[in-house]
Scaffold this motif. Structure first.
Motif, PDB file in Angstrom:
ATOM      1  N   MET A 109       0.839  -1.208   0.000  1.00 48.30           N
ATOM      2  CA  MET A 109       0.000   0.000   0.000  1.00 48.30           C
ATOM      3  C   MET A 109       0.865   1.247   0.000  1.00 48.30           C
ATOM      4  SD  MET A 109      -2.934  -1.003   2.788  1.00 48.30           S
ATOM      5  CE  MET A 109      -3.401   0.697   3.033  1.00 48.30           C
ATOM      6  N   VAL A 110       1.898   1.239   0.827  1.00 45.21           N
ATOM      7  CA  VAL A 110       2.798   2.395   0.908  1.00 45.21           C
ATOM      8  C   VAL A 110       3.497   2.608  -0.439  1.00 45.21           C
ATOM      9  CG1 VAL A 110       4.852   3.336   2.039  1.00 45.21           C
ATOM     10  CG2 VAL A 110       3.120   2.119   3.386  1.00 45.21           C
ATOM     11  N   ASP A 111       3.945   1.503  -1.059  1.00 50.14           N
ATOM     12  CA  ASP A 111       4.596   1.609  -2.372  1.00 50.14           C
ATOM     13  C   ASP A 111       3.648   2.205  -3.409  1.00 50.14           C
ATOM     14  OD1 ASP A 111       6.998   0.561  -1.497  1.00 50.14           O
ATOM     15  OD2 ASP A 111       6.428  -1.512  -1.960  1.00 50.14           O
ATOM     16  N   ASP A 112       2.373   1.739  -3.375  1.00 52.05           N
ATOM     17  CA  ASP A 112       1.390   2.262  -4.330  1.00 52.05           C
ATOM     18  C   ASP A 112       1.139   3.751  -4.108  1.00 52.05           C
ATOM     19  OD1 ASP A 112       1.039  -0.143  -5.645  1.00 52.05           O
ATOM     20  OD2 ASP A 112      -0.604  -0.797  -4.344  1.00 52.05           O
ATOM     21  N   VAL A 113       1.087   4.169  -2.845  1.00 53.12           N
ATOM     22  CA  VAL A 113       0.873   5.590  -2.536  1.00 53.12           C
ATOM     23  C   VAL A 113       2.022   6.437  -3.071  1.00 53.12           C
ATOM     24  CG1 VAL A 113       0.902   7.261  -0.631  1.00 53.12           C
ATOM     25  CG2 VAL A 113      -0.681   5.337  -0.588  1.00 53.12           C
ATOM     26  N   TYR A 114       3.254   5.972  -2.853  1.00 55.68           N
ATOM     27  CA  TYR A 114       4.397   6.733  -3.375  1.00 55.68           C
ATOM     28  C   TYR A 114       4.360   6.820  -4.904  1.00 55.68           C
ATOM     29  CZ  TYR A 114       6.738   7.159   1.143  1.00 55.68           C
ATOM     30  OH  TYR A 114       7.058   7.507   2.422  1.00 55.68           O
ATOM     31  N   GLN A 115       3.903   5.733  -5.540  1.00 52.22           N
ATOM     32  CA  GLN A 115       3.793   5.769  -7.005  1.00 52.22           C
ATOM     33  C   GLN A 115       2.752   6.810  -7.431  1.00 52.22           C
ATOM     34  OE1 GLN A 115       3.742   1.939  -8.924  1.00 52.22           O
ATOM     35  NE2 GLN A 115       2.654   2.718 -10.727  1.00 52.22           N
ATOM     36  N   CYS A 116       1.623   6.847  -6.731  1.00 49.50           N
ATOM     37  CA  CYS A 116       0.577   7.836  -7.046  1.00 49.50           C
ATOM     38  C   CYS A 116       1.085   9.259  -6.837  1.00 49.50           C
ATOM     39  CB  CYS A 116      -0.655   7.600  -6.174  1.00 49.50           C
ATOM     40  SG  CYS A 116      -1.543   6.070  -6.528  1.00 49.50           S
ATOM     41  N   LEU A 117       1.721   9.504  -5.679  1.00 52.55           N
ATOM     42  CA  LEU A 117       2.205  10.853  -5.368  1.00 52.55           C
ATOM     43  C   LEU A 117       3.271  11.314  -6.361  1.00 52.55           C
ATOM     44  CD1 LEU A 117       2.438  10.652  -1.460  1.00 52.55           C
ATOM     45  CD2 LEU A 117       0.733  11.879  -2.814  1.00 52.55           C
ATOM     46  N   SER A 118       4.154  10.402  -6.776  1.00 50.76           N
ATOM     47  CA  SER A 118       5.194  10.758  -7.763  1.00 50.76           C
ATOM     48  C   SER A 118       4.550  11.166  -9.081  1.00 50.76           C
ATOM     49  CB  SER A 118       6.141   9.576  -8.000  1.00 50.76           C
ATOM     50  OG  SER A 118       6.799   9.219  -6.809  1.00 50.76           O
ATOM     51  N   ALA A 119       3.499  10.427  -9.470  1.00 50.42           N
ATOM     52  CA  ALA A 119       2.803  10.743 -10.720  1.00 50.42           C
ATOM     53  C   ALA A 119       2.067  12.085 -10.619  1.00 50.42           C
ATOM     54  CB  ALA A 119       1.826   9.624 -11.063  1.00 50.42           C
ATOM     55  N   VAL A 120       1.434  12.323  -9.484  1.00 49.39           N
ATOM     56  CA  VAL A 120       0.711  13.596  -9.274  1.00 49.39           C
ATOM     57  C   VAL A 120       1.692  14.772  -9.310  1.00 49.39           C
ATOM     58  CG1 VAL A 120      -0.581  14.961  -7.575  1.00 49.39           C
ATOM     59  CG2 VAL A 120      -1.206  12.573  -8.012  1.00 49.39           C
ATOM     60  N   LEU A 121       2.852  14.601  -8.692  1.00 48.57           N
ATOM     61  CA  LEU A 121       3.862  15.667  -8.669  1.00 48.57           C
ATOM     62  C   LEU A 121       4.277  16.074 -10.082  1.00 48.57           C
ATOM     63  CD1 LEU A 121       5.857  17.452  -7.036  1.00 48.57           C
ATOM     64  CD2 LEU A 121       7.442  15.524  -7.053  1.00 48.57           C
ATOM     65  N   ALA A 122       4.252  15.128 -11.017  1.00 57.10           N
ATOM     66  CA  ALA A 122       4.706  15.402 -12.383  1.00 57.10           C
ATOM     67  C   ALA A 122       3.636  16.082 -13.241  1.00 57.10           C
ATOM     68  CB  ALA A 122       5.142  14.097 -13.052  1.00 57.10           C
ATOM     69  N   THR A 123       2.439  16.314 -12.683  1.00 50.90           N
ATOM     70  CA  THR A 123       1.372  16.964 -13.461  1.00 50.90           C
ATOM     71  C   THR A 123       1.368  18.462 -13.207  1.00 50.90           C
ATOM     72  OG1 THR A 123      -0.285  16.726 -11.697  1.00 50.90           O
ATOM     73  CG2 THR A 123      -0.042  14.874 -13.247  1.00 50.90           C
ATOM     74  N   ALA A 124       0.613  19.193 -14.022  1.00 52.71           N
ATOM     75  CA  ALA A 124       0.595  20.664 -13.921  1.00 52.71           C
ATOM     76  C   ALA A 124      -0.032  21.137 -12.603  1.00 52.71           C
ATOM     77  CB  ALA A 124      -0.166  21.248 -15.109  1.00 52.71           C
ATOM     78  N   ARG A 125      -1.167  20.559 -12.240  1.00 55.40           N
ATOM     79  CA  ARG A 125      -1.868  20.996 -11.021  1.00 55.40           C
ATOM     80  C   ARG A 125      -1.348  20.308  -9.769  1.00 55.40           C
ATOM     81  NH1 ARG A 125      -7.903  19.656 -11.797  1.00 55.40           N
ATOM     82  NH2 ARG A 125      -7.975  20.203  -9.581  1.00 55.40           N
ATOM     83  N   GLY A 126      -0.643  19.204  -9.966  1.00 61.44           N
ATOM     84  CA  GLY A 126      -0.255  18.346  -8.844  1.00 61.44           C
ATOM     85  C   GLY A 126       0.471  19.029  -7.702  1.00 61.44           C
ATOM     86  N   PRO A 127       1.585  19.740  -7.970  1.00 62.95           N
ATOM     87  CA  PRO A 127       2.342  20.325  -6.846  1.00 62.95           C
ATOM     88  C   PRO A 127       1.506  21.237  -5.959  1.00 62.95           C
ATOM     89  CG  PRO A 127       3.637  20.387  -8.869  1.00 62.95           C
ATOM     90  CD  PRO A 127       2.266  19.919  -9.261  1.00 62.95           C
ATOM     91  N   ARG A 128       0.665  22.080  -6.569  1.00 64.63           N
ATOM     92  CA  ARG A 128      -0.164  22.991  -5.764  1.00 64.63           C
ATOM     93  C   ARG A 128      -1.140  22.202  -4.895  1.00 64.63           C
ATOM     94  NH1 ARG A 128      -2.159  25.637  -9.648  1.00 64.63           N
ATOM     95  NH2 ARG A 128      -4.243  24.747  -9.764  1.00 64.63           N
ATOM     96  N   GLU A 129      -1.756  21.158  -5.495  1.00 68.49           N
ATOM     97  CA  GLU A 129      -2.709  20.332  -4.749  1.00 68.49           C
ATOM     98  C   GLU A 129      -2.020  19.590  -3.598  1.00 68.49           C
ATOM     99  OE1 GLU A 129      -6.051  19.922  -5.241  1.00 68.49           O
ATOM    100  OE2 GLU A 129      -6.051  21.477  -6.776  1.00 68.49           O
ATOM    101  N   LEU A 130      -0.823  19.094  -3.851  1.00 70.47           N
ATOM    102  CA  LEU A 130      -0.094  18.370  -2.799  1.00 70.47           C
ATOM    103  C   LEU A 130       0.229  19.286  -1.623  1.00 70.47           C
ATOM    104  CD1 LEU A 130       2.376  16.303  -5.031  1.00 70.47           C
ATOM    105  CD2 LEU A 130       0.464  15.381  -3.701  1.00 70.47           C
ATOM    106  N   VAL A 131       0.638  20.515  -1.929  1.00 69.89           N
ATOM    107  CA  VAL A 131       0.991  21.463  -0.855  1.00 69.89           C
ATOM    108  C   VAL A 131      -0.248  21.834  -0.050  1.00 69.89           C
ATOM    109  CG1 VAL A 131       1.881  23.770  -0.341  1.00 69.89           C
ATOM    110  CG2 VAL A 131       3.011  22.373  -2.071  1.00 69.89           C
TER     111      VAL A 131
END
Length: 565
Positions: A129-151
């Motif tokens: 589960m933790v590995d899958d979450v990191y994969q999701c977060l890495s993918a989100v970070l690479a998108t245009a809206r991702g960094p703002r949403e993560l912060v």
């Protein structure tokens, strides 16, 4: 009968996967869909799914079913409590490998769930589960809206806690933090300063304690965690971090190093200088020796790279040489500091001589620059650091600087004409040579040097022949527009400082070249600007020095231009 065993090592596995997808589409109830899903997720986890099949899985189940799985609290009989959640996360991690899906609002609104998984205790059954979450977060970070949403959704704090806990995947938490800080440093520190400071505290402690290659690996990571704001010197935890970093760097740079070890150490030192000036270096004998060593190493690196420039070698060294420029600029400031100086007079004399040789190499390099290279950030950084030297050291390298003046005026003119209105760019923007946001205001850094040079015959004649007065008049007008469009809060701004220094250049020309003022229409245009700007400046008490400059320059010019219309 609808679910044959999946052969993972043959083409039958793909056929089975297709049948399972058909079942997912046509399932008569949840238990059928769940059984098919188990086989699909088994294939996903085994890495047997290509991009086309991943899309087919998404088309078959969409976001609705993974969302239901994440929300379900009742696992199947005999299964661990997080079974449904784990399946949902595996499917989302599968979808996130498609960049279009990674930026979808249905993924972005799962960020709080991802954070919860990182913050939950991780037993051996939940590592996937933790590995899958990191994969999701890495993918989100690479998108245009991702960094703002993560912060905004609290991922920075969750990643900090995941890293500090040292649990499964904590190294990936650090990698994600580095990525987030590279994109949104100011917002991250604004929102999560205590947590980031805790990470910096651990990293700086590890850096001080390490006795192997980890020390040099941390040199690469640490600059990302040193904020320009808020200043680390403002609280005790930040000051302790700086103390550990100083001790660790003194240990590193005082040893015999290979180039691959020295470069990251110099870049770390430069990032500390950008954030804190020389405040992180303690007063006293040890501190002064360290500062002298730091500037010395920077000058040697600049000379080695630029005196006999091999284009390929320079290309690979731009980042570290730019860091060395930051250290040299600090060296200039410390050599001039009279109040509580870190350096002794003997050290100042030695460093000025060493820096003179390094600036000779910078001038030599700039004379080789081709027209197509003018937009490169490294050229800007080289001009900027030379401007800092010209502003303070007026007697050395005079011949070389005179020969370079045509290039400097032409370079400043090109950036001014092609660029946007000048912005107050922090030094940090110059450490990385990557990115397309090029700083445009080279004149801001050259003006103090031009002010000294216009007081002397030969450089003044060169500046006049290269059209510097007309360029400076245009620049004055542009900076005036920037100043008047800004809020009028007290405090010396970059445009105001540039306007004051430009007045100084023009005053030198008015005093030493009155005939130029009479015949060059530039000065009639300048007079118009001065007459319009002075009435606006006078009521604003915090612009008093600029108003005095404008009034003095205007009166001096009026005496010469009194006969003109």
């Amino acid at each position: 009968p609808r679910f044959p065993a999946m052969a993972s090592d043959s083409g039958d596995g793909h056929a089975t996967l297709k049948r399972c997808l058909a079942v997912l589409r046509d399932a008569r109830n949840d238990s059928e869909q769940f059984a098919a899903l188990l086989l699909v997720t088994k294939a996903v986890r085994a890495g047997e799914v290509d991009a086309k099949t991943r899309r087919q899985i998404f088309d078959a189940i969409g976001f609705t079913f993974p969302t239901r799985l994440l929300l379900s609290r009742q696992p199947p009989a005999g299964c661990p409590p997080h079974t449904f959640r784990a399946l949902g996360l595996t499917l989302l991690a599968c979808f996130c490998t498609d960049p279009q899906l990674a930026g979808h609002s249905q993924i972005l609104n799962k960020i709080p769930t991802f954070n919860d998984v990182l913050l939950s205790p991780c037993d051996p059954d939940s590592t996937s589960m933790v590995d899958d979450v990191y994969q999701c977060l890495s993918a989100v970070l690479a998108t245009a809206r991702g960094p703002r949403e993560l912060v905004t959704k609290g991922t920075v704090s969750a990643l900090c806690q995941a890293y500090l806990s040292g649990g499964h995947g904590s190294d990936r938490a650090l990698t994600l933090l580095v990525g987030l800080l590279a994109i949104a440093e100011a917002k991250c520190w604004q929102r999560d300063a205590p947590q980031l400071l805790a990470v910096l505290s651990k990293l700086s402690n590890d850096f001080l304690q390490a006795e192997d290659m980890t020390k040099f690996e941390l040199c690469e990571v640490l600059p990302h965690f040193i904020p320009l704001s808020p200043p680390l010197t403002e609280n005790s935890q930040g000051s302790e971090c700086l103390s550990r970093l100083y001790k660790g760097l003194a240990d590193v740079l005082g040893s015999k190093l290979s180039q691959s070890q020295r470069d990251p150490a110099l870049k770390l030192a430069a990032s500390l200088v950008q954030a804190c000036g020389a405040e992180w270096i303690p007063a006293g004998s040890a501190g002064s020796k360290f500062l002298a060593l730091l500037v010395n190493l920077a000058c040697v690196e600049v000379r080695l790279t630029l005196e006999e420039p091999d284009p390929l070698e320079v290309e690979g060294k731009k980042e570290v040489v730019t860091a060395c420029y930051v250290l040299m600029e600090m060296g200039i400031q410390e050599c001039l500091r009279e109040e509580s100086p870190l350096l002794e007079n003997v050290q100042k004399v030695q460093l000025m001589r060493i820096m003179e040789e390094a600036f000779g190499a910078v001038i030599f390099y700039l004379r080789q620059v081709k027209q197509e290279e003018l937009q490169e950030p490294f050229i800007f950084a080289s001009v900027r650091v030379l401007g800092a030297w010209m502003a303070e050291e007026t007697s050395s390298l005079k011949q070389e600087i005179c020969e370079l003046l045509p290039f400097l005026v032409d370079y400043a003119r090109k950036l001014f004409k092609e660029g946007s209105p000048a912005v107050n760019l922090p030094q940090a923007e110059l450490v990385s040579t990557e990115g397309s946001a090029l700083p445009q205001d080279a004149l801001r850094f050259l003006l103090p040097g031009f002010c000294h040079l216009t007081a002397e015959d030969r450089p003044r004649d060169i500046l006049i022949s290269e059209g510097a007065p007309a360029l400076l008049c245009e620049y004055f007008l542009q900076q005036w527009e920037v100043l008047t469009s800004e809020s009028t809060a007290p405090g010396l701004t970059s445009p105001e400082m540039s306007l004051q220094t430009t007045c100084g250049v023009f005053l030198n020309l008015v005093v030493t070249a009155p005939d130029l003022v009479r015949r060059d229409k530039t000065f009639s245009s300048l007079m118009d600007v001065l007459l319009k700007s002075l009435p606006l400046l006078l009521p604003q008490k915090h612009h008093l020095v600029l108003a005095a400059n404008v009034a003095t320059l205007g009166l001096m010019m009026a005496r010469i231009l009194s006969g003109s219309a």
